[in-house]
Design a protein around this motif. Structure first.
Motif, PDB file in Angstrom:
ATOM      1  N   TYR A 101       0.835  -1.200   0.000  1.00  0.00           N
ATOM      2  CA  TYR A 101       0.000   0.000   0.000  1.00  0.00           C
ATOM      3  C   TYR A 101       0.875   1.258   0.000  1.00  0.00           C
ATOM      4  O   TYR A 101       0.660   2.172  -0.804  1.00  0.00           O
ATOM      5  N   VAL A 102       1.870   1.295   0.871  1.00  0.00           N
ATOM      6  CA  VAL A 102       2.762   2.460   0.945  1.00  0.00           C
ATOM      7  C   VAL A 102       3.529   2.605  -0.365  1.00  0.00           C
ATOM      8  O   VAL A 102       3.669   3.710  -0.890  1.00  0.00           O
TER       9      VAL A 102
ATOM     10  N   LEU B 203       1.218   4.135  -2.979  1.00  0.00           N
ATOM     11  CA  LEU B 203       1.054   5.580  -2.804  1.00  0.00           C
ATOM     12  C   LEU B 203       2.261   6.342  -3.337  1.00  0.00           C
ATOM     13  O   LEU B 203       2.113   7.363  -4.009  1.00  0.00           O
ATOM     14  N   TRP B 204       3.464   5.826  -3.047  1.00  0.00           N
ATOM     15  CA  TRP B 204       4.670   6.501  -3.525  1.00  0.00           C
ATOM     16  C   TRP B 204       4.724   6.484  -5.050  1.00  0.00           C
ATOM     17  O   TRP B 204       5.045   7.487  -5.684  1.00  0.00           O
TER      18      TRP B 204
ATOM     19  N   ALA C 143       2.184   6.323  -7.068  1.00  0.00           N
ATOM     20  CA  ALA C 143       1.154   7.252  -7.550  1.00  0.00           C
ATOM     21  C   ALA C 143       1.668   8.688  -7.467  1.00  0.00           C
ATOM     22  O   ALA C 143       1.458   9.492  -8.389  1.00  0.00           O
ATOM     23  N   PHE C 144       2.363   9.007  -6.392  1.00  0.00           N
ATOM     24  CA  PHE C 144       2.968  10.324  -6.243  1.00  0.00           C
ATOM     25  C   PHE C 144       3.952  10.575  -7.383  1.00  0.00           C
ATOM     26  O   PHE C 144       3.869  11.590  -8.091  1.00  0.00           O
TER      27      PHE C 144
ATOM     28  N   ALA D 234      -1.784  11.777  -3.162  1.00  0.00           N
ATOM     29  CA  ALA D 234      -0.999  10.583  -2.820  1.00  0.00           C
ATOM     30  C   ALA D 234      -0.033  10.893  -1.672  1.00  0.00           C
ATOM     31  O   ALA D 234       0.121  10.088  -0.748  1.00  0.00           O
ATOM     32  N   TYR D 235       0.581  12.062  -1.713  1.00  0.00           N
ATOM     33  CA  TYR D 235       1.534  12.431  -0.662  1.00  0.00           C
ATOM     34  C   TYR D 235       0.805  12.601   0.673  1.00  0.00           C
ATOM     35  O   TYR D 235       1.303  12.169   1.722  1.00  0.00           O
TER      36      TYR D 235
ATOM     37  N   MET E  54      -1.783  11.017   1.591  1.00  0.00           N
ATOM     38  CA  MET E  54      -2.090   9.668   2.079  1.00  0.00           C
ATOM     39  C   MET E  54      -0.844   9.018   2.686  1.00  0.00           C
ATOM     40  O   MET E  54      -0.948   8.277   3.674  1.00  0.00           O
ATOM     41  N   LEU E  55       0.329   9.312   2.154  1.00  0.00           N
ATOM     42  CA  LEU E  55       1.566   8.835   2.780  1.00  0.00           C
ATOM     43  C   LEU E  55       1.743   9.469   4.158  1.00  0.00           C
ATOM     44  O   LEU E  55       2.122   8.793   5.123  1.00  0.00           O
TER      45      LEU E  55
ATOM     46  N   SER F 253      -0.581   7.906   6.521  1.00  0.00           N
ATOM     47  CA  SER F 253      -0.052   6.583   6.885  1.00  0.00           C
ATOM     48  C   SER F 253       0.977   6.742   7.998  1.00  0.00           C
ATOM     49  O   SER F 253       0.968   5.988   8.978  1.00  0.00           O
TER      50      SER F 253
END
Length: 173
Positions: free
Chosen positions: A24-25, A28-29, A31-32, A47-48, A50-51, A54
């Protein structure tokens, strides 16, 4: 690439309890990175963000594991089902069921005062503004977005500094 953005990884776990959390992490990275490569800074910000959330969830997870009595006391105001779910949580991502501005209140357990929590909650408001179809493009240039990432990382570093004591306590125990 947005200079310094990768610093978020310094605040995320080195290893994860499950492959799902790690994937998942990583997702997100990626996607960023993809959105930055295509100059889609508004989506890169999502995306950032959401990181960053997290990171916040992993931080609260540490509190739950290291100081369970304090964590349970912090459940005041949650209904009994939510309290039960949060106390029985087996993943930091369970905290996503709590409104993001509300979940930040757990940071009081690491001596973040209401003023700081209010500042952190502004990030949630900014994310909300960018996530709605409101006709606005909030980040029109790489430099503008890079400044936002620097601001966000200052907030993350501040939260992490408040976590230092509990992290040391966890290693000691």
């Amino acid at each position: 690439m947005i200079e310094g953005a990768e610093k978020i990884h310094d605040y995320l776990p080195v290893s994860y309890n499950t492959a799902k959390e790690r994937d998942y992490v990583r997702f997100l990275w990626e996607a960023f990175e993809t959105n930055v490569e295509h100059d889609k800074y508004q989506f890169a910000f999502l995306a950032y963000h959401m990181l960053v959330m997290s990171f916040v969830y992993f931080n609260i997870w540490q509190i739950k594991l290291i100081r369970p009595v304090q964590f349970e006391t912090a459940m005041v105001g949650f209904n009994k089902n939510m309290e039960k779910d949060l106390m029985a949580a087996t993943s930091p991502f369970v905290f996503s069921v709590v409104n993001e501005s509300t979940v930040l209140r757990f940071l009081k357990l690491i001596q973040c005062d209401n003023s700081k929590i209010g500042t952190y909650a502004k990030l949630v408001g900014e994310r909300n503004n960018t996530a709605h179809a409101n006709g606005n493009i909030f980040f029109n240039s790489e430099s503008e977005f890079e400044q936002k990432v620097r601001d966000v990382l200052r907030t993350v570093a501040e939260i992490q500094s408040h976590s230092e004591g509990i992290i040391k306590e966890g290693y000691r125990d």
